[in-house]
Enzyme design. Structure first.
Site, short mmCIF file in Angstrom:
data_model
loop_
_atom_site.label_atom_id
_atom_site.label_comp_id
_atom_site.label_asym_id
_atom_site.label_seq_id
_atom_site.Cartn_x
_atom_site.Cartn_y
_atom_site.Cartn_z
N GLY A 1 1.21 7.25 7.46
CA GLY A 1 2.66 7.05 7.68
C GLY A 1 3.55 7.98 6.71
N ASP B 1 -10.09 0.39 12.95
CA ASP B 1 -9.67 -0.84 12.42
C ASP B 1 -10.38 -1.91 12.79
OD1 ASP B 1 -8.44 -1.73 10.24
OD2 ASP B 1 -6.38 -1.24 10.90
N SER C 1 0.99 -1.03 0.17
CA SER C 1 -0.06 -0.13 -0.11
C SER C 1 0.91 1.24 0.00
CB SER C 1 -0.76 -0.18 1.34
OG SER C 1 -0.03 -0.06 2.43
N ARG C 2 0.40 2.37 -0.37
CA ARG C 2 0.86 3.80 -0.17
C ARG C 2 0.56 3.86 1.43
NH1 ARG C 2 2.59 5.73 -4.83
NH2 ARG C 2 1.23 4.99 -6.83
N ALA C 3 1.30 5.02 1.87
CA ALA C 3 1.04 5.65 3.36
C ALA C 3 -0.05 6.37 3.17
CB ALA C 3 2.15 6.56 3.88
N THR D 1 5.44 0.77 1.57
CA THR D 1 6.28 0.10 0.61
C THR D 1 5.95 0.67 -0.84
OG1 THR D 1 6.31 -1.80 1.82
CG2 THR D 1 7.23 -2.31 -0.13
#
Lengths: 506, 506
Positions: free
Chosen positions: B199, B256, B194-196, B203
């Site tokens: 964060g 979540d 995934s993209r941040a 990765t």
């Protein structure tokens, strides 16, 4: 970041902006985040974003924010990331079943009223409080916060009377009789009502057949002081505005969280300064209260919350399995109620229920002795004082006080449904009756609705009419008939329901 | 009702229309209801309404529906009220804690994927499953439904390896080492990342420094079969699309839900046909896993769900209180990982964690014997095979395989923060480090980030640097410094933490 304004002329009910995803990335915000938009004043808005509708360097500004900013096309504003409002973080606490303080509850209610909470956050609030009730303290604060974040009416003389029906029974036009009876006996009753959301006509929809219902809080006060009572639309005021905003989220979810139901009812009563309140709690199949246990719990909770707020509350658990009276739909219901006011001519279920509840109020207000309220209510109907008071109410609200039941216009298109056989009305589906009235046009078309000739348990002969559907428009009537035929609201059966063998061969 | 189309060129991510409130009343629909819009085909859309933006007789049609209908300005469509989709009614069941069948779970997931559920309904779903976990059966069906409603990759040869980190620790660049190590040993590892969101770099954000990451499922299959592994962005595919849509609602709520977390992780693994999966579960202050008990429960649940889906899952509870390695932010992290690939030069925490997890995968894939995985992983780093494989991966994804760590461009603006006194690093706040990196521009500005010179527990001398902040833009660096000074991420204290009296006078 400096961005040029691109007004978007759509109302979204929130302060919202649209950013190009390149600018959003640059700002470090993603969908659902907030930004601060700085003009002469500084406002927080919820961010949507787009890849192609708004070019980089521009900010799409929806109607509500545009109104506030008053910036023209391509004028610039300063945009910076903003943190979530405290109210949004508090919703997470409710999701985690943590008990909130008074200040925290007020913070959430302010967030609801000033539109700084998104629909996603409001839905989480509703869902959490649906799954886990708020405590008594939290419910009291929720109610007080709802009252305090809106307009209040402060009367100089007391007591102030009020009533509320928690709904679920069709044709419940009793306020049209109760308010004039109570006011005719010298008590003040500033009755605010709702319009139907899923029903065929709320009291506000009904009263609108006779007079305007959209007034400000100060007009309600003035009119009530003048004639003793009013029958107005609560949504026209700014009384307990948080409640309207919550209802907009509850409606699509089809839920009514218990704590919110309590707060919603009592906030509206508290805001008009009510001292004595009677709650009409219809019970039975198709209502919100399936059994006596649920009805008693709701009664206890309403009485308890009333006590905390300084109001005396009495609850009437009423029969809700059949409509009140024999009409459903604004004009039909008003005509039925008016005939009772004019000549006591009308269904027993309507007269009985109205006078019982009006009687409770007359006793609570000190006008009738304990046990004598209903008699006085009945007397007020019979001697024409209630009719006279109703005419004053109509007049003060700007309607025609000379109106009679014969003047009320019913939809010109109608059709009768007949019994297919001799027998008794075995099933009678309230919800289907309301659906048919709605398909016929109610509550928007005042003349649309249903007249019920036979109720549950009543005998009927083959080819006798059981229902008449009225509509203002032919095509709506056609749709209503189609719907009624597809799924009949009434089932007629002969006395012999099932052949039961008297013995079994061994 | 026949209405003329007024296109509204805004993407709302749903099929939505705007009606004038007069038409809405006439139709008997209110906000949040649905209407059926009939063209040559028939589509259901969610209704907003307005008093003045759309005139009566018109229907405002947002971008997505407009695309589908392909009707021009003032062309007419037939509009009728529509009932709520079944998926919306099922959400009410979840709110009521009723257990759903497999078909019902699939119905909801289809409703999520085809956008027929509103944000309000999705938020109710998230909130309900946050408050009350789904059962194991429901979680399995949710995962399967997420897999089945999206693209799947079916490899001809097996086993397929995969890894996942549940996040919460900054600088976790281990996939950049693990994927080439595993692929260099002949195993297939189609790693989607995934993209941040919150964060400083996922990765996918990191790999994008070296090569494109946006590929279709069939391209991922082809590239993996060619060089053994890829490092791509999962969001570019249509793998488990329901998950992306749920994350959009979870993000503003900052929750979540446990069952969704499990389904989200495992659906992505299931959709690429993974046989063996290693889960990296960072634990400790600031991570999602505060204690060993929570870590073990999550591990058990992941292993159990894997078993139900036919996957072998092993979990590594890893140290998450400090960043992995000494860099946070895309380019800085990539340079740090690349130096390890080139010359084993780099922080022990990074090398240790990467080889442990890669080793587990080599053992699961049958390449290394039990207990010998890490050694083989280390060997693969040392002998340059991992670097060689990484270059192949970069090349197959369309990047420059000749890239070296020296070529990676770091933000040109930087500033160092110094220790105010001799002592030890007493506190080190991961979340603040990430915030500072984000304010400096990460992950959108690849060159922005933070280099950590001193970690928790390490000794430091007065005026030694503890952090360096890098940024591509001067103004972002200034904001980052301001933020760091306002609320320091690192606390340095002398050895004597508190003067403890050795005796008390009596």
């Amino acid at each position: 970041m400096q961005l040029k304004v691109q007004p978007i002329d759509i109302k979204v009910g929130k302060y919202k902006v649209v950013l190009n995803s390149i600018d959003a990335k640059e700002l470090g915000v993603i969908e659902g985040d907030r930004v601060r938009v700085r003009n002469h004043e500084s406002l927080t808005a919820i961010v949507d974003f787009t890849e192609d509708m708004i070019p980089p360097g521009m900010i799409g500004v929806y109607h509500e924010l545009q109104q506030k900013l008053n910036k023209q096309w391509t004028e610039t504003v300063e945009v910076t990331p903003a943190s979530r409002p405290k109210s949004a973080r508090l919703i997470r606490k409710i999701m985690d079943r943590q008990i909130l303080t008074k200040d925290e509850i007020y913070e959430i209610v302010r967030g609801i009223v000033d539109e700084s909470l998104s629909d996603i956050e409001l839905s989480a609030f509703i869902t959490s409080t649906y799954i886990n009730d708020l405590t008594d303290d939290e419910t009291e604060w929720l109610t007080r916060a709802m009252i305090d974040t809106g307009e209040k009416i402060e009367f100089d003389s007391h007591p102030i009377m009020d009533k509320h029906s928690i709904g679920g029974v069709p044709g419940n036009k009793i306020s049209l009789l109760i308010v004039p009876i109570v006011a005719a006996n010298g008590l003040l009753i500033p009755k605010t009502s709702s319009r139907a959301i899923t029903g065929a006509g709320g009291t506000a929809d009904l009263m609108e057949v006779l007079a305007p219902v959209d007034f400000s809080a100060s007009e309600i006060k003035e009119m009530t002081e003048k004639v003793g009572g009013v029958l107005v639309w609560g949504g026209g005021t700014n009384i307990a505005p948080a409640d309207d905003k919550l209802i907009k989220i509850e409606y699509p979810l089809k839920v009514d969280p218990h704590s919110q139901l309590l707060a919603s009812i009592m906030a509206k009563k508290g805001a008009v300064g009510a001292d004595h309140v009677v709650m009409d709690i219809p019970m039975g199949a198709g209502t919100k209260i399936p059994d006596i246990k649920t009805g008693r719990k709701l009664s206890r909770d309403l009485i308890n919350l009333g006590e905390r707020l300084g109001m005396t509350v009495e609850c009437a658990l009423t029969y809700g399995s059949s409509p009140v009276g024999r009409t459903v739909g604004p004009a039909l219901e008003v005509r039925e109620a008016f005939r009772v006011l004019e000549s006591m001519e009308g269904p027993n279920s309507l007269i009985e229920k109205s006078t019982v509840i009006a009687g409770m109020m007359l006793e609570m207000g000190g006008i009738a002795g304990k046990g004598n309220g209903q008699e006085l209510a009945m007397e007020t109907l019979k001697n024409g004082k209630a009719l006279e008071k109703m005419k004053q109410i109509i007049e003060v609200q700007g309607g025609d006080p000379g109106v009679t039941s014969a003047d009320i216009i019913i939809g010109e298109h109608s059709i009768q449904l007949f019994a297919p056989t001799n027998g008794y009305i075995l099933e009678f589906d309230n919800k289907r009756i309301v659906e048919i009235a709605r398909i016929a046009g109610a509550p928007a078309d005042k003349g649309a609705g249903v007249v019920i000739h036979k109720k549950r348990g009543e005998p009927v002969k083959k080819n006798e009419p059981v229902l008449t559907i009225y509509s203002e428009k032919k095509w709506k009537l056609d749709n209503a008939i189609k719907s009624a035929q597809l799924n009949l609201p009434i089932v007629v059966e002969g006395m012999l329901i099932e052949r039961v063998p008297t013995y079994r061969e061994l």
